[in-house]
Design an enzyme around this catalytic site. Structure first.
Site, short mmCIF file in Angstrom:
data_model
loop_
_atom_site.label_atom_id
_atom_site.label_comp_id
_atom_site.label_asym_id
_atom_site.label_seq_id
_atom_site.Cartn_x
_atom_site.Cartn_y
_atom_site.Cartn_z
N GLY A 14 0.80 -1.24 0.00
CA GLY A 14 0.00 0.00 0.00
C GLY A 14 0.83 1.28 0.00
N ILE A 18 0.10 1.94 -7.06
CA ILE A 18 -1.33 1.61 -7.13
C ILE A 18 -1.90 1.42 -5.72
CG2 ILE A 18 -3.03 -0.05 -8.01
CD1 ILE A 18 -0.96 -0.74 -10.24
N THR A 129 -1.55 -9.37 -13.43
CA THR A 129 -1.19 -8.43 -14.50
C THR A 129 -1.54 -9.00 -15.87
OG1 THR A 129 0.70 -7.42 -15.67
CG2 THR A 129 1.19 -9.36 -14.36
N ASP A 130 -1.73 -8.12 -16.84
CA ASP A 130 -1.97 -8.58 -18.22
C ASP A 130 -0.73 -9.27 -18.79
OD1 ASP A 130 -0.33 -6.32 -18.61
OD2 ASP A 130 -1.62 -5.41 -20.13
N GLU A 131 0.44 -9.04 -18.16
CA GLU A 131 1.68 -9.61 -18.71
C GLU A 131 1.72 -11.13 -18.59
OE1 GLU A 131 5.24 -7.37 -17.98
OE2 GLU A 131 4.10 -5.55 -17.60
N TYR A 153 9.64 -11.34 -14.39
CA TYR A 153 8.54 -10.65 -13.69
C TYR A 153 7.21 -11.33 -14.01
CZ TYR A 153 4.75 -7.26 -13.02
OH TYR A 153 3.55 -6.67 -12.68
N LYS A 157 4.61 -13.50 -11.70
CA LYS A 157 3.22 -13.08 -11.50
C LYS A 157 2.25 -14.17 -11.94
CE LYS A 157 1.79 -9.55 -10.33
NZ LYS A 157 1.43 -9.01 -8.98
N ASN A 182 -1.34 -1.75 -18.25
CA ASN A 182 -0.38 -0.78 -17.71
C ASN A 182 -1.09 0.41 -17.07
OD1 ASN A 182 1.24 -2.35 -19.68
ND2 ASN A 182 2.85 -0.91 -19.09
N ARG A 217 1.16 -0.97 -25.62
CA ARG A 217 0.61 -1.20 -24.28
C ARG A 217 -0.75 -0.52 -24.21
NH1 ARG A 217 4.31 -4.14 -24.65
NH2 ARG A 217 6.03 -4.53 -23.21
P1 NAD Z 1 5.10 -0.53 -7.02
O1 NAD Z 1 6.40 -1.12 -7.40
O2 NAD Z 1 4.87 0.93 -7.16
O3 NAD Z 1 4.76 -0.90 -5.51
C1 NAD Z 1 5.01 -2.15 -4.94
C2 NAD Z 1 4.97 -1.98 -3.43
O4 NAD Z 1 5.20 -3.27 -2.83
C3 NAD Z 1 6.03 -1.04 -2.88
O5 NAD Z 1 5.48 -0.13 -1.96
C4 NAD Z 1 7.03 -1.97 -2.19
O6 NAD Z 1 7.66 -1.37 -1.08
C5 NAD Z 1 6.10 -3.11 -1.77
N1 NAD Z 1 6.84 -4.36 -1.56
C6 NAD Z 1 7.78 -4.92 -2.39
N2 NAD Z 1 8.26 -6.05 -1.85
C7 NAD Z 1 7.59 -6.23 -0.67
C8 NAD Z 1 7.64 -7.21 0.35
N3 NAD Z 1 8.47 -8.26 0.27
N4 NAD Z 1 6.81 -7.09 1.42
C9 NAD Z 1 5.97 -6.03 1.53
N5 NAD Z 1 5.90 -5.06 0.59
C10 NAD Z 1 6.69 -5.15 -0.48
O7 NAD Z 1 4.02 -1.36 -7.84
P2 NAD Z 1 2.62 -0.95 -8.46
O8 NAD Z 1 2.82 -0.44 -9.83
O9 NAD Z 1 1.85 -0.14 -7.48
O10 NAD Z 1 1.97 -2.40 -8.60
C11 NAD Z 1 1.13 -2.95 -7.58
C12 NAD Z 1 0.64 -4.31 -8.02
O11 NAD Z 1 -0.07 -4.20 -9.25
C13 NAD Z 1 1.77 -5.34 -8.28
O12 NAD Z 1 1.34 -6.58 -7.81
C14 NAD Z 1 1.92 -5.33 -9.80
O13 NAD Z 1 2.42 -6.57 -10.26
C15 NAD Z 1 0.49 -5.08 -10.23
N6 NAD Z 1 0.34 -4.43 -11.55
C16 NAD Z 1 0.91 -3.22 -11.80
C17 NAD Z 1 0.71 -2.60 -13.04
C18 NAD Z 1 1.32 -1.26 -13.37
O14 NAD Z 1 1.19 -0.80 -14.50
N7 NAD Z 1 1.94 -0.55 -12.44
C19 NAD Z 1 -0.05 -3.24 -14.02
C20 NAD Z 1 -0.62 -4.48 -13.73
C21 NAD Z 1 -0.42 -5.05 -12.49
P1 TYD Z 2 7.39 -0.38 -18.57
O1 TYD Z 2 6.87 0.91 -18.02
O2 TYD Z 2 8.65 -0.94 -18.03
O3 TYD Z 2 6.17 -1.42 -18.42
P2 TYD Z 2 6.03 -2.93 -19.00
O4 TYD Z 2 7.25 -3.35 -19.70
O5 TYD Z 2 5.79 -3.70 -17.76
O6 TYD Z 2 4.84 -2.87 -19.92
O7 TYD Z 2 7.56 -0.23 -20.15
C1 TYD Z 2 6.45 0.09 -20.97
C2 TYD Z 2 6.92 0.01 -22.40
O8 TYD Z 2 7.89 1.04 -22.64
C3 TYD Z 2 7.63 -1.30 -22.74
O9 TYD Z 2 7.29 -1.67 -24.07
C4 TYD Z 2 9.11 -0.96 -22.65
C5 TYD Z 2 9.15 0.50 -23.08
N1 TYD Z 2 10.20 1.34 -22.46
C6 TYD Z 2 11.07 2.07 -23.26
O10 TYD Z 2 10.98 2.05 -24.52
N2 TYD Z 2 12.03 2.83 -22.68
C7 TYD Z 2 12.18 2.89 -21.32
O11 TYD Z 2 13.09 3.58 -20.82
C8 TYD Z 2 11.26 2.14 -20.49
C9 TYD Z 2 11.39 2.18 -19.00
C10 TYD Z 2 10.29 1.38 -21.11
#
Ligand code: NAD
Ligand code: TYD
Length: 341
Positions: A14, A18, A129-131, A153, A157, A182, A217
């Protein structure tokens, strides 16, 4: 009566991007809930993300690690709902430190599921995640599509996603799984594409675009994503997966151009660098199942991008990203050439 009103809720991760928006949304939506944030505060998490809720008597922050049973156990007492978001989240980092992703994303999920089972929670939302679908070169991945993750990653997941499913099937744990596209918005750690490029452009530094820049994305504003997670918790069918998309598919080069346009910076800042190893070409999901629960995104991309740019402009203290991290800097420079210049 709703599923979440009056409940004690645990949000793992938290203090991250997100998770912190989700904590705010839950406290804003339900006056009678109690929210516990469990977060290790890795490089990606910070209490600054929780400033708006730290003085709220309904919120409690606990620093702890989801891979440590004692840390998870210590916060589960009386918890009725769990939103599990804690994870290592950056694909590039998973290329040079995969073990940490297995540890946090797989083992950490196991510990949180186990604790939830011991305590008999009423609901468990697992944020996947969609990944996990891997690259969807054409068409749209439905929830029943095969999982073909391609990075450490996304493989971690995918393992966590199926473990959550196994706990629903085998132990009857009331699990809901969301697979978001994303996300972008304020407070995202500026190593991910959108905040990284905003920060680089604000400093007039080149934007390192991987490969041909045509990787696609689907981009969703973080507050819309949090609403989707809340809607799934309230109305989703237990044991079910919900894709969360935005119908906003863009190639990376277009994202870079729009960021530069909002900032009034020249496109000459875009710099092609070698491609990310194993770079997924396209993510695209069918999310009709979620639409049928009554959710739809409300923030269009240009509006969301403007809000995001304004936030980073107003928070130069949050521009640090890779400078302080020798391991990731080394990796980047090996693969993509110098990027900090
Ligand atoms: P983020 O990296 O900003 O935050 C992750 C948080 O988890 C951080 O606050 C970190 O301190 C905490 N954390 C890491 N390891 C930990 C541990 N061992 N114990 C307790 N806390 C820990 O990530 P986000 O972008 O907010 O993503 C949140 C979730 O959503 C993740 O599960 C990610 O896989 C998923 N998700 C993210 C995206 C995106 O675009 N950001 C898209 C799809 C899914
Ligand atoms: P990212 O934000 O790392 O998310 P994800 O790979 O999990 O979708 O990257 C989004 C897209 O942008 C991905 O296709 C990789 C590309 N990218 C760059 O081209 N340059 C960069 O410096 C970064 C961080 C990502």
């Amino acid at each position: 009566m709703t599923r979440l009103n009056g409940k004690r809720i645990l949000v793992t991760g938290g203090a991250g991007f997100i998770g912190s928006h989700l904590v705010e949304l839950l406290l804003r939506t339900y006056p009678d809930v109690e929210v516990i944030t469990l977060d290790k505060l890795t490089y990606a998490g910070t209490l600054d993300n929780l400033t708006a809720v730290m003085d709220d008597p309904r919120h409690r922050f606990v620093q702890g690690d989801v891979t440590r049973r004692a840390d998870v156990e210590a916060v589960l007492e009386g918890v009725q709902w769990v939103f599990h978001l804690a994870a290592e989240t950056h694909v590039d980092r998973s290329l040079y430190d995969p073990g940490r992703f297995l540890e946090t994303d797989v083992w950490g999920t196991f510990e949180v599921l186990e604790a939830a089972r011991r305590h008999g929670v009423e609901g468990f939302v697992h944020v996947s995640t969609d990944e996990v679908y891997g690259s969807v070169d054409e068409g749209w991945a439905h929830e029943a599509a095969p999982l073909e993750p391609s990075s450490p990653y996304s493989a971690s997941k995918a393992a966590a996603d199926r473990l959550a499913h196994a706990y629903a099937v085998t132990f009857g744990l009331p699990v809901l799984i969301v697979r978001p596209c994303n996300a972008y918005g304020p407070r995202q750690f500026p190593e991910k594409l959108i905040p990284f490029f905003i920060v680089r452009a604000l400093r007039d530094q080149p934007l390192p675009l991987y490969g041909d820049g045509q990787n696609v994305r689907d981009w969703l504003y973080v507050e819309d994503l949090c609403q989707a997670i809340r809607v799934v918790a309230e109305r989703g069918q237990f044991g079910t997966v919900y894709n969360v998309g935005a119908r906003n598919l863009l190639p990376n080069i277009e994202v870079a151009r729009r960021i530069l346009a909002v900032l009034g910076k020249p496109e000459s800042l875009i710099q092609r660098v070698p491609d990310r190893p194993g770079h997924d070409r396209r993510y695209a999901m069918d999310w009709d199942r979620l639409r049928r629960l009554g959710w739809w995104p409300t923030t269009d991309f240009d509006q969301g991008l403007r809000k995001t740019v304004e936030w980073y402009r107003a928070h130069p203290e949050r521009w640090h990203a890779l400078e302080s991290d020798e391991a990731s800097r080394h990796f980047y420079e090996q693969h993509y050439g110098p990027r900090l210049g």
